[in-house]
Scaffold this motif. Sequence first.
Motif, PDB file in Angstrom:
ATOM      1  N   VAL A   8     -51.156 141.308  13.406  1.00  0.00           N
ATOM      2  CA  VAL A   8     -50.310 142.498  13.314  1.00  0.00           C
ATOM      3  C   VAL A   8     -51.127 143.633  12.700  1.00  0.00           C
ATOM      4  O   VAL A   8     -51.714 143.468  11.625  1.00  0.00           O
ATOM      5  CB  VAL A   8     -49.060 142.233  12.435  1.00  0.00           C
ATOM      6  N   ARG A  10     -51.286 147.077  10.843  1.00  0.00           N
ATOM      7  CA  ARG A  10     -50.385 147.847   9.988  1.00  0.00           C
ATOM      8  C   ARG A  10     -51.109 149.026   9.357  1.00  0.00           C
ATOM      9  O   ARG A  10     -52.287 148.923   8.991  1.00  0.00           O
ATOM     10  CB  ARG A  10     -49.816 146.958   8.867  1.00  0.00           C
ATOM     11  N   ILE A  12     -51.060 151.166   6.095  1.00  0.00           N
ATOM     12  CA  ILE A  12     -50.528 151.253   4.735  1.00  0.00           C
ATOM     13  C   ILE A  12     -51.112 152.529   4.126  1.00  0.00           C
ATOM     14  O   ILE A  12     -52.318 152.613   3.900  1.00  0.00           O
ATOM     15  CB  ILE A  12     -50.938 150.034   3.881  1.00  0.00           C
ATOM     16  N   VAL A  19     -53.244 142.022   9.802  1.00  0.00           N
ATOM     17  CA  VAL A  19     -52.793 140.844   9.049  1.00  0.00           C
ATOM     18  C   VAL A  19     -52.610 139.677  10.029  1.00  0.00           C
ATOM     19  O   VAL A  19     -51.898 139.817  11.031  1.00  0.00           O
ATOM     20  CB  VAL A  19     -51.443 141.126   8.336  1.00  0.00           C
ATOM     21  N   VAL A  21     -50.860 136.579  11.348  1.00  0.00           N
ATOM     22  CA  VAL A  21     -49.515 136.027  11.128  1.00  0.00           C
ATOM     23  C   VAL A  21     -49.217 134.840  12.038  1.00  0.00           C
ATOM     24  O   VAL A  21     -48.201 134.177  11.884  1.00  0.00           O
ATOM     25  CB  VAL A  21     -48.416 137.099  11.322  1.00  0.00           C
ATOM     26  N   GLY A  22     -50.096 134.583  12.990  1.00  0.00           N
ATOM     27  CA  GLY A  22     -49.842 133.492  13.934  1.00  0.00           C
ATOM     28  C   GLY A  22     -50.177 132.145  13.336  1.00  0.00           C
ATOM     29  O   GLY A  22     -50.939 132.051  12.377  1.00  0.00           O
ATOM     30  N   LYS A  23     -49.585 131.096  13.913  1.00  0.00           N
ATOM     31  CA  LYS A  23     -49.786 129.747  13.409  1.00  0.00           C
ATOM     32  C   LYS A  23     -51.267 129.385  13.403  1.00  0.00           C
ATOM     33  O   LYS A  23     -51.771 128.768  12.483  1.00  0.00           O
ATOM     34  CB  LYS A  23     -49.020 128.781  14.318  1.00  0.00           C
ATOM     35  N   SER A  26     -53.319 132.259  10.832  1.00  0.00           N
ATOM     36  CA  SER A  26     -52.930 132.653   9.486  1.00  0.00           C
ATOM     37  C   SER A  26     -53.530 131.761   8.411  1.00  0.00           C
ATOM     38  O   SER A  26     -53.565 132.118   7.244  1.00  0.00           O
ATOM     39  CB  SER A  26     -51.399 132.687   9.346  1.00  0.00           C
ATOM     40  N   GLN A  27     -54.044 130.590   8.795  1.00  0.00           N
ATOM     41  CA  GLN A  27     -54.640 129.694   7.798  1.00  0.00           C
ATOM     42  C   GLN A  27     -55.810 130.350   7.077  1.00  0.00           C
ATOM     43  O   GLN A  27     -56.068 130.064   5.922  1.00  0.00           O
ATOM     44  CB  GLN A  27     -55.114 128.377   8.444  1.00  0.00           C
ATOM     45  N   MET A  31     -57.201 139.230   5.700  1.00  0.00           N
ATOM     46  CA  MET A  31     -56.826 140.469   6.376  1.00  0.00           C
ATOM     47  C   MET A  31     -58.116 141.157   6.807  1.00  0.00           C
ATOM     48  O   MET A  31     -59.189 140.913   6.272  1.00  0.00           O
ATOM     49  CB  MET A  31     -56.061 141.379   5.419  1.00  0.00           C
TER      50      MET A  31
ATOM     51  N   ALA B  69     -41.241 147.111   4.894  1.00  0.00           N
ATOM     52  CA  ALA B  69     -42.554 147.176   5.555  1.00  0.00           C
ATOM     53  C   ALA B  69     -42.773 148.583   6.102  1.00  0.00           C
ATOM     54  O   ALA B  69     -43.871 149.152   6.002  1.00  0.00           O
ATOM     55  CB  ALA B  69     -42.632 146.141   6.669  1.00  0.00           C
ATOM     56  N   MET B  73     -44.545 148.427   2.261  1.00  0.00           N
ATOM     57  CA  MET B  73     -44.758 147.162   1.548  1.00  0.00           C
ATOM     58  C   MET B  73     -45.767 146.275   2.283  1.00  0.00           C
ATOM     59  O   MET B  73     -45.649 146.052   3.483  1.00  0.00           O
ATOM     60  CB  MET B  73     -43.429 146.406   1.409  1.00  0.00           C
ATOM     61  N   LEU B  74     -46.749 145.778   1.545  1.00  0.00           N
ATOM     62  CA  LEU B  74     -47.718 144.831   2.090  1.00  0.00           C
ATOM     63  C   LEU B  74     -47.585 143.483   1.380  1.00  0.00           C
ATOM     64  O   LEU B  74     -47.694 142.443   2.000  1.00  0.00           O
ATOM     65  CB  LEU B  74     -49.143 145.368   1.928  1.00  0.00           C
ATOM     66  N   TYR B  75     -47.371 143.510   0.065  1.00  0.00           N
ATOM     67  CA  TYR B  75     -47.285 142.276  -0.732  1.00  0.00           C
ATOM     68  C   TYR B  75     -45.833 142.021  -1.113  1.00  0.00           C
ATOM     69  O   TYR B  75     -45.143 142.925  -1.600  1.00  0.00           O
ATOM     70  CB  TYR B  75     -48.132 142.402  -2.000  1.00  0.00           C
ATOM     71  N   TYR B  97     -42.877 136.929   7.447  1.00  0.00           N
ATOM     72  CA  TYR B  97     -44.309 136.697   7.648  1.00  0.00           C
ATOM     73  C   TYR B  97     -44.801 137.446   8.891  1.00  0.00           C
ATOM     74  O   TYR B  97     -45.859 138.074   8.890  1.00  0.00           O
ATOM     75  CB  TYR B  97     -44.539 135.195   7.814  1.00  0.00           C
ATOM     76  N   LYS B  98     -43.999 137.379   9.933  1.00  0.00           N
ATOM     77  CA  LYS B  98     -44.410 137.986  11.212  1.00  0.00           C
ATOM     78  C   LYS B  98     -44.435 139.512  11.160  1.00  0.00           C
ATOM     79  O   LYS B  98     -44.955 140.158  12.067  1.00  0.00           O
ATOM     80  CB  LYS B  98     -43.488 137.488  12.334  1.00  0.00           C
ATOM     81  N   LEU B  99     -43.863 140.067  10.107  1.00  0.00           N
ATOM     82  CA  LEU B  99     -43.922 141.534   9.954  1.00  0.00           C
ATOM     83  C   LEU B  99     -45.301 141.984   9.474  1.00  0.00           C
ATOM     84  O   LEU B  99     -45.589 143.174   9.427  1.00  0.00           O
ATOM     85  CB  LEU B  99     -42.867 142.004   8.940  1.00  0.00           C
ATOM     86  N   GLY B 100     -46.155 141.012   9.103  1.00  0.00           N
ATOM     87  CA  GLY B 100     -47.480 141.376   8.592  1.00  0.00           C
ATOM     88  C   GLY B 100     -47.461 141.602   7.094  1.00  0.00           C
ATOM     89  O   GLY B 100     -48.080 142.527   6.585  1.00  0.00           O
ATOM     90  N   LEU B 101     -46.715 140.753   6.397  1.00  0.00           N
ATOM     91  CA  LEU B 101     -46.638 140.853   4.930  1.00  0.00           C
ATOM     92  C   LEU B 101     -47.464 139.739   4.304  1.00  0.00           C
ATOM     93  O   LEU B 101     -47.595 138.662   4.876  1.00  0.00           O
ATOM     94  CB  LEU B 101     -45.181 140.723   4.469  1.00  0.00           C
ATOM     95  N   GLN B 102     -47.994 139.992   3.144  1.00  0.00           N
ATOM     96  CA  GLN B 102     -48.720 138.979   2.378  1.00  0.00           C
ATOM     97  C   GLN B 102     -47.717 138.421   1.367  1.00  0.00           C
ATOM     98  O   GLN B 102     -47.370 139.104   0.388  1.00  0.00           O
ATOM     99  CB  GLN B 102     -49.908 139.613   1.665  1.00  0.00           C
ATOM    100  N   GLN B 122     -48.226 125.940   8.010  1.00  0.00           N
ATOM    101  CA  GLN B 122     -48.408 126.586   9.311  1.00  0.00           C
ATOM    102  C   GLN B 122     -48.522 128.098   9.174  1.00  0.00           C
ATOM    103  O   GLN B 122     -49.157 128.773   9.982  1.00  0.00           O
ATOM    104  CB  GLN B 122     -47.247 126.227  10.234  1.00  0.00           C
ATOM    105  N   HIS B 123     -47.870 128.639   8.176  1.00  0.00           N
ATOM    106  CA  HIS B 123     -47.961 130.066   7.852  1.00  0.00           C
ATOM    107  C   HIS B 123     -48.138 130.156   6.341  1.00  0.00           C
ATOM    108  O   HIS B 123     -47.188 130.444   5.616  1.00  0.00           O
ATOM    109  CB  HIS B 123     -46.692 130.820   8.276  1.00  0.00           C
ATOM    110  N   PRO B 124     -49.350 129.917   5.854  1.00  0.00           N
ATOM    111  CA  PRO B 124     -49.522 129.742   4.409  1.00  0.00           C
ATOM    112  C   PRO B 124     -49.218 130.993   3.601  1.00  0.00           C
ATOM    113  O   PRO B 124     -49.688 132.076   3.947  1.00  0.00           O
ATOM    114  CB  PRO B 124     -51.009 129.380   4.262  1.00  0.00           C
ATOM    115  N   ARG B 126     -49.574 133.507   0.411  1.00  0.00           N
ATOM    116  CA  ARG B 126     -50.753 133.912  -0.364  1.00  0.00           C
ATOM    117  C   ARG B 126     -50.900 133.018  -1.598  1.00  0.00           C
ATOM    118  O   ARG B 126     -51.969 132.533  -1.896  1.00  0.00           O
ATOM    119  CB  ARG B 126     -50.565 135.380  -0.764  1.00  0.00           C
TER     120      ARG B 126
END
Lengths: 89, 376
Positions: A8, A10, A12, A19, A21-23, A26-27, A31, B69, B73-75, B97-102, B122-124, B126
Motif C-alpha cells: 500500500v 501512503r 504521510i 507499507v 500488508v499482504g500475507k 508483510s513478514q 516499509m 489513516a 495515522m501511520l502507527y 492492517y490492509k489500510l497500510g498501518l503499522q 500471517q500479518h505480523p 509491529r
Amino acid sequence: MKIADGFVLRQIIDTWIVVPVGKEVSQSGNMLSLSETSALLWERLEQGADEEMLTELLCERYETDRETAAADVKEFLREMEELNVLTRE
Amino acid sequence: MTISHSQFNQEIFDKARATRTPLVGAFELTRSCNLACRMCYVRKYPAAGKPLSEQLSAGQWLEIGRQAAKAGMLYLLLTGGEIFLRPDFFEIYEGLYKLGLQISLNTNATLITPAIAERLAQHPPRTVAVTIYGASPATYADVSGDATGFERVLRGIRLLDENKLNVRLRTTVIRQNLADFEKIYQLSQELGHGLRLVDYVFAEDEEGEDPYAVRLSPVEQRECASRLYGWIVARQNEELKAGTEEQASTEEEDNDPTDIEQQREEPWKEAKHAFLCPAGNYSFSVNAAGKLLACLLMDEPGLGMGADVSLGEAWKQLKDLCEAVPVCRECAECEIRAHCSVCPAKLKTETGAFAKKAPYLCQMAEVNFAASKGER
C-alpha cells in the motif's frame, strides 16, 4: 510488469511510504520510503503503465530529455526488482 | 536511491510534531477484560465489562481507522481491556492492517491460542506488548484475580515466540507482586526477552485507607527501577565477558511509537501548552465508546464522533481543546521539573484538576532528583 501484490502506497504529510500488508510480504515488516518522483511512478504502475508510458510521464512532468527520463525509469524499475516489489509478466 | 527501506523514520515524527498531524493513534477496542487487576485504570470506567454486543462494532472501528489513516495515522496501538476477548478481533485487525498501518498490540496474552498466534503471524504486528503480573499462580490470583493467568500467560508468550512475533514484556509492580519482582525479571530472561518496568501506577479510589495498599510509594517505585537497571547492567556485563551480547539492542530498535510512556518530549520549558508528550500534538486515542481523546488515561478533553463529524475534523477541535488545558504553574516553575513525569492525565487523576500539583508526583520527582545526584 506490475507491482507485486500486498503493498500500500501512503502519503504521510509530505513523505511517501510503501507499507507491506499482504500475507506473503508483510513478514518482512519493512516499509519503503519513496521520493516524490518514485511515488508518482509507483502510482502509474499500479494503474497499469508500462516502461514507455513512465518515460513519457517523466518527460512531460519534469521537462526532461527522453534519454535521461528513460534512464531514471530503468533505475527505478531496477530498484523495485531488487526489493522484490516488481513482477515481470 | 529513490526507494529505500525505512524501519523507523524519525523525520516523519519531526514533521508530524511540527504540523500536528495525528501520526500515532490508539484504539481501545474493548473495556472488557478477563482479568481484574487491582491497579488497572480500565476498571474505574463505569462501562468496564459492558457486553461486547453493546460496544462499537468491527465496521465502526474500520471506519474510524479509515478516517484516521486519511488524516495521517501511520502507527496504531490496539488495546483494551483485553483485545482477544472480541470474537471479531481479526476482522478489525486485518481490515486495519490492509489500510497500510503499522499496528502494535497490548494484551495480557492469557487468551492466546495456537490459532491466534498463527493467524497473527500471517500479518505480523509491529510489536505485541505483554504485561507480566507475577511469577506464580498465587501472585496472579492476588494481582489479577485469576491464578490460572500465570500458566496461561507463559503459554501465550511461547506461542507468540514460536510464531516469531515481536514480543515486548513489561511489568507493573504493586504491593501484591513486589516480592516477585526479581523472579519476574528472571522469568523474562528465561523467556528470552527484556523487561520494561511501568513507571507509574494510578492512585486507588478508596479514601482513608493505606495510600500504598496497592501502588508503591515513590521511594519503592524508584528502588524497583534501580534494581531492574542493576540486573540489566549485570547481565550485559556477563554477556560482554562471554562474547554473547545477543540481547543488547539499540534504543532505536526498542522504540515503539505507540508506547506513549516512552515518548516524553524535551525540553519541557519550550512547551507551549500542558501536553509535553505526543498526546494532542501528534498522537490521539479513541476509547471504547468511540470518543476521540488526547490520551486514554483521561476522559477529557475529548470529542464524540459520528456521521456528521469525521475523525479528521474532530482532531482539529481536539488540538484546540488541548491547548486550552491549563498548565500547572507550580509544576512548570519547579526546579526539579526535569526529574518529574508529570502530565495532565496524571495531575487530573491524582488531584481532580489539571493545574494542581500532585504530592505523589512531587515525591517521585524528589526521589528521582536525589537518585540522579547519588547514583546512576
